[in-house]
Design a protein around this motif. Structure first.
Motif, mmCIF file in Angstrom:
data_model
loop_
_atom_site.group_PDB
_atom_site.id
_atom_site.type_symbol
_atom_site.label_atom_id
_atom_site.label_comp_id
_atom_site.label_asym_id
_atom_site.label_seq_id
_atom_site.Cartn_x
_atom_site.Cartn_y
_atom_site.Cartn_z
ATOM 1 N N MET A 1 0.854 -1.198 0.000
ATOM 2 C CA MET A 1 0.000 0.000 0.000
ATOM 3 C C MET A 1 0.883 1.239 0.000
ATOM 4 O O MET A 1 1.833 1.332 0.778
ATOM 5 N N LYS A 2 0.578 2.169 -0.912
ATOM 6 C CA LYS A 2 1.359 3.406 -1.025
ATOM 7 C C LYS A 2 0.412 4.595 -0.995
ATOM 8 O O LYS A 2 -0.715 4.537 -1.495
ATOM 9 N N SER A 3 0.900 5.687 -0.440
ATOM 10 C CA SER A 3 0.097 6.905 -0.355
ATOM 11 C C SER A 3 0.167 7.695 -1.647
ATOM 12 O O SER A 3 1.212 7.743 -2.318
ATOM 13 N N ILE A 7 -2.973 12.932 -0.385
ATOM 14 C CA ILE A 7 -3.808 11.782 -0.051
ATOM 15 C C ILE A 7 -5.278 12.211 -0.076
ATOM 16 O O ILE A 7 -5.672 13.080 0.702
ATOM 17 N N PHE A 61 -5.765 4.983 -1.185
ATOM 18 C CA PHE A 61 -4.368 4.574 -1.306
ATOM 19 C C PHE A 61 -4.182 3.759 -2.587
ATOM 20 O O PHE A 61 -5.150 3.266 -3.170
ATOM 21 N N ASN A 67 -5.743 2.191 -7.315
ATOM 22 C CA ASN A 67 -6.292 2.978 -6.224
ATOM 23 C C ASN A 67 -7.415 2.206 -5.527
ATOM 24 O O ASN A 67 -8.219 1.534 -6.181
ATOM 25 N N HIS A 79 0.344 2.346 8.711
ATOM 26 C CA HIS A 79 0.905 2.431 7.364
ATOM 27 C C HIS A 79 1.609 3.763 7.144
ATOM 28 O O HIS A 79 2.718 3.812 6.594
#
Length: 349
Positions: A1-3, A7, A61, A67, A79
């Motif tokens: 999971m990446k921001s 955000i 995210f 997404n 996270h």
């Protein structure tokens, strides 16, 4: 999971969990955008699948290259800790980290009982919430739609008081616990500006989120808070935006200070939240739809929820991650505060 950057978030000013996450991200100086109202609007705009269940806030995210709408604040905070290392809200001492986890869970899962009870139990609070909440979804609602929405949300939410265990029998328990909680939080804040010292933790934000409503929105609980603890009122106003404070590693309290600083709050956890967690988890294990237990001298009856059973498991997972010496010190503190049953021992222990 990446921001994503920024955000994307969708929520409501009357959602304690939305307020929790917004204030935390301001403090951490993490770039975000927020859309107020129905989160389905953001989800539809970004062509995403709705999360189940639909909770507030919804935060977007990137997961495995796509997404995704995510909702549970506690794992989201962890996270963010992995992606953004500065201005952490997780104490570096593993023992403080564990206690912070318990207090965050208490804020999210028990202090929210105060909030929902006061909002939908008393006529003045129902009137205010029923009137204002529809306009938070759409401030331009026409008068007829507004009245219809007001009737709908008031009837829906008052019929759902059972979700937090609120009824005529348990109301005195909830209200007495709220007043004790305010006094104990007041004592903590008389020692330090935050629960774990001179910098805010994730548990500060969990409790803050609920109190934005109890203090800042709902009339009955707000009046009580003003009478019991003006200090808490001021704290809520300050916690809204802590982006300007400078923090250092030494701003966390030492574990040796915990007994004096936090025992009162943990005594409240032991009195009301621990028996609820244990009874609910036992009901889930035995597939009982309703659980009953004694809380503060009165029988409490409530529907069983799998999520609260997971909360107890996650607390125990956090404890299991501690080394042996840290476990001994935490166990001693929990025993002194009536929370020893929070750690579920196996039959072989």
């Amino acid at each position: 999971m990446k921001s994503l950057n920024p955000i994307p978030m969708a929520g409501n000013p009357a959602s304690p969990y939305t307020r929790k996450m917004l204030a935390l991200m301001r403090y951490r100086r993490i770039c975000y955008t927020v859309e107020w109202g129905d989160p389905r609007n953001l989800i539809k705009k970004m062509k995403l699948e709705e999360p189940k269940p639909m909770l507030l806030p919804v935060i977007i995210f990137n997961v495995d290259g796509q997404n995704k709408a995510i909702t549970d604040s506690t794992p989201i905070i962890r996270h963010l800790e992995n992606e953004f290392t500065l201005r952490s809200v997780i104490p570096s001492d593993p023992k403080l980290n564990f206690l912070n986890y318990v207090l965050e869970d208490f804020g999210d899962e028990w202090v929210t009982k105060y909030m929902f009870h006061y909002r939908w139990h008393f006529s003045n609070d129902i009137e205010k919430a029923g009137t204002i909440l529809p306009l938070m979804h759409d401030v331009s609602l026409d008068d007829i739609s507004h009245l219809e929405f007001k009737k709908y949300i008031s009837e829906l939410q008052t019929s759902r008081l059972w979700v937090v265990g609120s009824n005529q029998k348990t109301a005195p328990i909830i209200e007495a616990s709220y007043k004790r909680f305010l006094k104990k939080l007041d004592y903590c804040l008389s020692l330090n500006p935050y629960l774990f010292g001179k910098r805010p933790s994730s548990s500060d934000y969990a409790i803050y989120g609920q109190l934005t409503q109890l203090v800042g929105f709902d009339p009955t609980s707000s009046n009580i808070a003003h009478a019991v603890s003006p200090r808490v009122i001021a704290w809520i106003d300050q916690m809204e935006d802590m982006s300007g404070i400078d923090v250092h590693q030494e701003d966390w309290i030492n574990f040796e200070d915990v007994e004096n600083n936090l025992s009162g709050l943990f005594q409240e956890i032991g009195k009301v939240y621990v028996p609820a967690l244990l009874a609910n988890a036992n009901a889930i294990d035995t597939k009982e739809k309703i659980w009953k237990t004694n809380i503060d001298g009165t029988e409490w009856e409530q529907k069983s929820f799998a999520y609260q059973a997971k909360c107890l498991k996650w607390i125990n997972d956090e404890f299991s991650a501690l080394d042996e010496d840290d476990q001994k010190q935490i166990t001693s503190f929990l025993e002194k505060t009536g929370c020893e049953n929070l750690i579920v021992r196996s039959k072989n222990d």
